[in-house]
Scaffold this motif. Structure first.
Motif, PDB file in Angstrom:
ATOM      1  N   ALA A 129       1.014  -1.428   0.608  1.00  0.00           N
ATOM      2  CA  ALA A 129      -0.075  -0.009   0.206  1.00  0.00           C
ATOM      3  C   ALA A 129       0.811   1.534   0.524  1.00  0.00           C
ATOM      4  O   ALA A 129       2.044   1.419   0.769  1.00  0.00           O
ATOM      5  N   PHE A 130       0.856   2.182  -0.648  1.00  0.00           N
ATOM      6  CA  PHE A 130       1.527   3.543  -1.156  1.00  0.00           C
ATOM      7  C   PHE A 130       0.169   4.627  -0.208  1.00  0.00           C
ATOM      8  O   PHE A 130      -0.894   5.229  -1.411  1.00  0.00           O
ATOM      9  N   GLY A 131       1.264   5.545  -0.062  1.00  0.00           N
ATOM     10  CA  GLY A 131      -0.049   6.742   0.735  1.00  0.00           C
ATOM     11  C   GLY A 131      -0.905   6.495   1.725  1.00  0.00           C
ATOM     12  O   GLY A 131      -2.016   7.316   1.100  1.00  0.00           O
ATOM     13  N   ILE A 132      -1.289   5.350   1.970  1.00  0.00           N
ATOM     14  CA  ILE A 132      -2.428   5.415   2.923  1.00  0.00           C
ATOM     15  C   ILE A 132      -2.214   5.913   3.735  1.00  0.00           C
ATOM     16  O   ILE A 132      -1.941   6.131   5.443  1.00  0.00           O
ATOM     17  N   SER A 133      -3.105   7.326   4.132  1.00  0.00           N
ATOM     18  CA  SER A 133      -3.137   8.370   4.986  1.00  0.00           C
ATOM     19  C   SER A 133      -4.369   8.033   6.447  1.00  0.00           C
ATOM     20  O   SER A 133      -4.074   8.473   7.194  1.00  0.00           O
ATOM     21  N   GLY A 202      -1.876  -4.454 -10.130  1.00  0.00           N
ATOM     22  CA  GLY A 202      -2.027  -2.947  -8.949  1.00  0.00           C
ATOM     23  C   GLY A 202      -3.781  -2.411  -9.528  1.00  0.00           C
ATOM     24  O   GLY A 202      -3.763  -3.305 -10.799  1.00  0.00           O
ATOM     25  N   LEU A 203      -4.367  -2.011  -8.019  1.00  0.00           N
ATOM     26  CA  LEU A 203      -5.686  -2.152  -8.180  1.00  0.00           C
ATOM     27  C   LEU A 203      -6.311  -0.206  -8.986  1.00  0.00           C
ATOM     28  O   LEU A 203      -5.069   1.001  -8.499  1.00  0.00           O
ATOM     29  N   SER A 204      -6.898  -0.319 -10.130  1.00  0.00           N
ATOM     30  CA  SER A 204      -7.202   0.789 -10.594  1.00  0.00           C
ATOM     31  C   SER A 204      -8.922   0.527 -10.968  1.00  0.00           C
ATOM     32  O   SER A 204      -8.909  -0.120 -12.113  1.00  0.00           O
ATOM     33  N   ARG A 219       4.112 -16.144  -6.904  1.00  0.00           N
ATOM     34  CA  ARG A 219       4.142 -15.516  -5.629  1.00  0.00           C
ATOM     35  C   ARG A 219       3.789 -13.696  -6.851  1.00  0.00           C
ATOM     36  O   ARG A 219       3.780 -13.178  -8.043  1.00  0.00           O
ATOM     37  N   MET A 220       2.484 -13.188  -5.564  1.00  0.00           N
ATOM     38  CA  MET A 220       2.284 -12.020  -5.850  1.00  0.00           C
ATOM     39  C   MET A 220       1.686 -11.102  -5.049  1.00  0.00           C
ATOM     40  O   MET A 220       1.625 -11.051  -4.341  1.00  0.00           O
ATOM     41  N   VAL A 221       1.875 -10.086  -5.364  1.00  0.00           N
ATOM     42  CA  VAL A 221       1.355  -8.532  -5.204  1.00  0.00           C
ATOM     43  C   VAL A 221       0.381  -7.729  -5.413  1.00  0.00           C
ATOM     44  O   VAL A 221       0.557  -7.950  -6.459  1.00  0.00           O
ATOM     45  N   LEU A 222      -0.792  -7.636  -4.780  1.00  0.00           N
ATOM     46  CA  LEU A 222      -2.020  -6.857  -4.449  1.00  0.00           C
ATOM     47  C   LEU A 222      -1.171  -5.636  -4.430  1.00  0.00           C
ATOM     48  O   LEU A 222      -0.804  -5.422  -2.763  1.00  0.00           O
ATOM     49  N   ILE A 223      -1.143  -4.623  -4.922  1.00  0.00           N
ATOM     50  CA  ILE A 223      -0.595  -3.240  -4.616  1.00  0.00           C
ATOM     51  C   ILE A 223      -2.108  -1.843  -4.935  1.00  0.00           C
ATOM     52  O   ILE A 223      -3.281  -1.786  -5.594  1.00  0.00           O
ATOM     53  N   THR A 224      -2.766  -1.304  -3.458  1.00  0.00           N
ATOM     54  CA  THR A 224      -3.209  -0.430  -3.020  1.00  0.00           C
ATOM     55  C   THR A 224      -2.448   1.369  -3.368  1.00  0.00           C
ATOM     56  O   THR A 224      -1.881   1.102  -2.429  1.00  0.00           O
ATOM     57  N   GLY A 225      -3.210   2.139  -3.852  1.00  0.00           N
ATOM     58  CA  GLY A 225      -2.778   3.400  -4.093  1.00  0.00           C
ATOM     59  C   GLY A 225      -3.451   4.471  -3.114  1.00  0.00           C
ATOM     60  O   GLY A 225      -4.040   3.579  -2.039  1.00  0.00           O
ATOM     61  N   THR A 226      -3.534   5.723  -2.803  1.00  0.00           N
ATOM     62  CA  THR A 226      -3.416   6.293  -1.811  1.00  0.00           C
ATOM     63  C   THR A 226      -5.454   6.466  -2.293  1.00  0.00           C
ATOM     64  O   THR A 226      -5.971   6.264  -3.551  1.00  0.00           O
ATOM     65  N   GLU A 227      -6.027   7.111  -1.301  1.00  0.00           N
ATOM     66  CA  GLU A 227      -7.319   6.957  -1.234  1.00  0.00           C
ATOM     67  C   GLU A 227      -7.877   8.124  -2.202  1.00  0.00           C
ATOM     68  O   GLU A 227      -9.128   7.856  -2.773  1.00  0.00           O
ATOM     69  N   GLY A 228      -7.268   8.624  -2.695  1.00  0.00           N
ATOM     70  CA  GLY A 228      -7.705   9.812  -4.127  1.00  0.00           C
ATOM     71  C   GLY A 228      -7.618   9.819  -5.186  1.00  0.00           C
ATOM     72  O   GLY A 228      -8.985   9.486  -5.790  1.00  0.00           O
ATOM     73  N   GLU A 229      -6.209   9.753  -5.011  1.00  0.00           N
ATOM     74  CA  GLU A 229      -5.727   9.505  -6.744  1.00  0.00           C
ATOM     75  C   GLU A 229      -5.651   8.218  -6.677  1.00  0.00           C
ATOM     76  O   GLU A 229      -5.059   7.860  -8.356  1.00  0.00           O
ATOM     77  N   GLY A 230      -5.154   7.240  -6.103  1.00  0.00           N
ATOM     78  CA  GLY A 230      -4.568   6.364  -6.049  1.00  0.00           C
ATOM     79  C   GLY A 230      -3.656   5.595  -6.546  1.00  0.00           C
ATOM     80  O   GLY A 230      -3.106   6.355  -6.729  1.00  0.00           O
ATOM     81  N   LEU A 231      -2.941   4.780  -7.571  1.00  0.00           N
ATOM     82  CA  LEU A 231      -1.797   4.796  -7.887  1.00  0.00           C
ATOM     83  C   LEU A 231      -1.551   5.469  -9.080  1.00  0.00           C
ATOM     84  O   LEU A 231      -1.938   6.033  -9.842  1.00  0.00           O
ATOM     85  N   LEU A 236       1.619   3.016 -12.726  1.00  0.00           N
ATOM     86  CA  LEU A 236       0.514   1.863 -13.420  1.00  0.00           C
ATOM     87  C   LEU A 236       1.684   1.344 -14.764  1.00  0.00           C
ATOM     88  O   LEU A 236       1.005   0.814 -15.412  1.00  0.00           O
ATOM     89  N   THR A 237       2.081   2.210 -15.614  1.00  0.00           N
ATOM     90  CA  THR A 237       2.534   1.957 -16.972  1.00  0.00           C
ATOM     91  C   THR A 237       3.534   0.682 -16.472  1.00  0.00           C
ATOM     92  O   THR A 237       4.378   0.224 -17.607  1.00  0.00           O
ATOM     93  N   ARG A 238       4.418   0.399 -15.161  1.00  0.00           N
ATOM     94  CA  ARG A 238       5.066   0.175 -14.773  1.00  0.00           C
ATOM     95  C   ARG A 238       5.509  -1.664 -14.547  1.00  0.00           C
ATOM     96  O   ARG A 238       5.681  -2.997 -14.324  1.00  0.00           O
ATOM     97  N   ILE A 239       3.128  -2.060 -14.164  1.00  0.00           N
ATOM     98  CA  ILE A 239       3.060  -3.160 -13.943  1.00  0.00           C
ATOM     99  C   ILE A 239       1.889  -3.094 -14.408  1.00  0.00           C
ATOM    100  O   ILE A 239       0.955  -2.292 -15.331  1.00  0.00           O
ATOM    101  N   ARG A 240       1.487  -4.791 -13.958  1.00  0.00           N
ATOM    102  CA  ARG A 240       0.413  -4.911 -14.485  1.00  0.00           C
ATOM    103  C   ARG A 240      -1.044  -4.563 -13.757  1.00  0.00           C
ATOM    104  O   ARG A 240      -0.952  -4.453 -12.294  1.00  0.00           O
ATOM    105  N   SER A 241      -2.161  -3.994 -13.871  1.00  0.00           N
ATOM    106  CA  SER A 241      -3.894  -3.112 -13.262  1.00  0.00           C
ATOM    107  C   SER A 241      -4.348  -4.565 -13.865  1.00  0.00           C
ATOM    108  O   SER A 241      -4.774  -4.834 -14.593  1.00  0.00           O
ATOM    109  N   ALA A 242      -5.496  -4.265 -12.811  1.00  0.00           N
ATOM    110  CA  ALA A 242      -6.662  -4.703 -12.752  1.00  0.00           C
ATOM    111  C   ALA A 242      -7.954  -4.293 -12.232  1.00  0.00           C
ATOM    112  O   ALA A 242      -7.925  -3.218 -11.128  1.00  0.00           O
TER     113      ALA A 242
END
Length: 273
Positions: A129-133, A202-204, A219-231, A236-242
């Motif tokens: 998780a990135f930027g979760i405040s 990444g979730l988008s 080996r799997m990782v799920l990424i969540t971005g900030t509450e407002g703007e997301g990733l 998103l250009t570097r990873i696969r998104s769902a």
């Protein structure tokens, strides 16, 4: 150790529990407050397993002691247990503490992402998780991670502290059971994951694949971005998104809710459930 009665809210033996809400804001120098019966049980398990967390002292409402005897037996005998009346306990905390269960804990050490990943099994599921405040979201993400069998949670340094009292409570103590690190930048964490052979998703709302169509990997990782703007777009250009399919009218789900839904689907795909 037999419970020790506290008659004065200014007793120095319970100084760390004084004015809890103010201390939540100013910090506790690596220590944290565990609140409630469930979190106390999780802290006892973490302490007893020789894991990342230690207990320094416990403070209880005097009429809660008998009902907590089984949990208290899970702590080493040298952990001091203090008890107080409702009036004194409220003075200590600075507000009405209806649960009447507090403990002071300490994390043994902070691991970086590389060290934590090196300890994972060959087949692993990680949440990042990135930027979760928001502390509720952080707590819920840990609860989701525990519920769906994730092996670790990676937080970047801009996320709020999961050991904050509210986050810990919302997680129902899962912060104490799911290995995690809160260190480094988004780019640092992504680099470590990719170097260790993780399929990074990444979730988008604009994700290229519906979450149920994400193929399973060892080996799997799920990424969540900030509450407002997301990733951010550069991630998103570097990873696969769902994406998670939803009815028209809203552009996205709450970060913790989306993480829970996606984790369920990925855990099912990996055969964890």
């Amino acid at each position: 150790m037999a419970p020790v009665s506290i008659e004065d809210a200014d007793d120095p033996r319970i100084a760390e529990f004084r004015s809890i809400r103010e201390r939540d804001l100013t910090g506790r120098e690596g220590r944290f407050i565990a609140e409630g019966t469930v979190v106390l049980r999780m802290l006892a398990a973490a302490h007893g397993s020789g894991g990342d967390f230690l207990t320094e002292k416990i403070l209880l409402l005097e009429n809660r002691v008998a009902g907590l005897s089984e949990i208290l037996e899970g702590f080493p005998a040298d952990i001091p247990v203090y008890v107080a009346s409702a009036a004194v306990l409220d003075q200590i905390a600075g507000f009405h503490l209806h649960r009447g269960v507090l403990a002071l804990g300490r994390r043994r050490q902070e691991r970086g992402a590389s060290e934590l990943i090196a300890r994972l099994p060959e087949k692993a599921l990680v949440v990042a998780a990135f930027g979760i405040s928001n502390h509720d979201n952080i707590g819920s993400i840990f609860r989701n991670a525990a519920a769906f069998g994730a092996d670790a949670v990676l937080l970047d340094e801009s996320c709020c502290d999961p050991l904050y009292r509210k986050a810990l409570r919302v997680s129902v103590g899962s912060v104490l059971s799911v290995p995690y690190t809160r260190h480094g930048t988004m780019s640092d964490i992504l680099a470590v994951l990719m170097a260790n052979g993780f399929a990074v998703w990444g979730l988008s709302p604009t994700g290229f694949v519906e979450i149920r169509e994400v193929p399973a990997s060892d080996r799997m990782v799920l990424i969540t971005g900030t509450e407002g703007e997301g990733l951010p777009a550069e991630v998103l250009t570097r990873i696969r998104s769902a994406r998670i399919a939803q009815a028209p009218g809203l552009d996205s789900l709450n970060a913790a809710t989306a993480t829970g839904i996606a984790l369920y689907e990925i855990a099912m795909a990996q055969g964890r459930l």
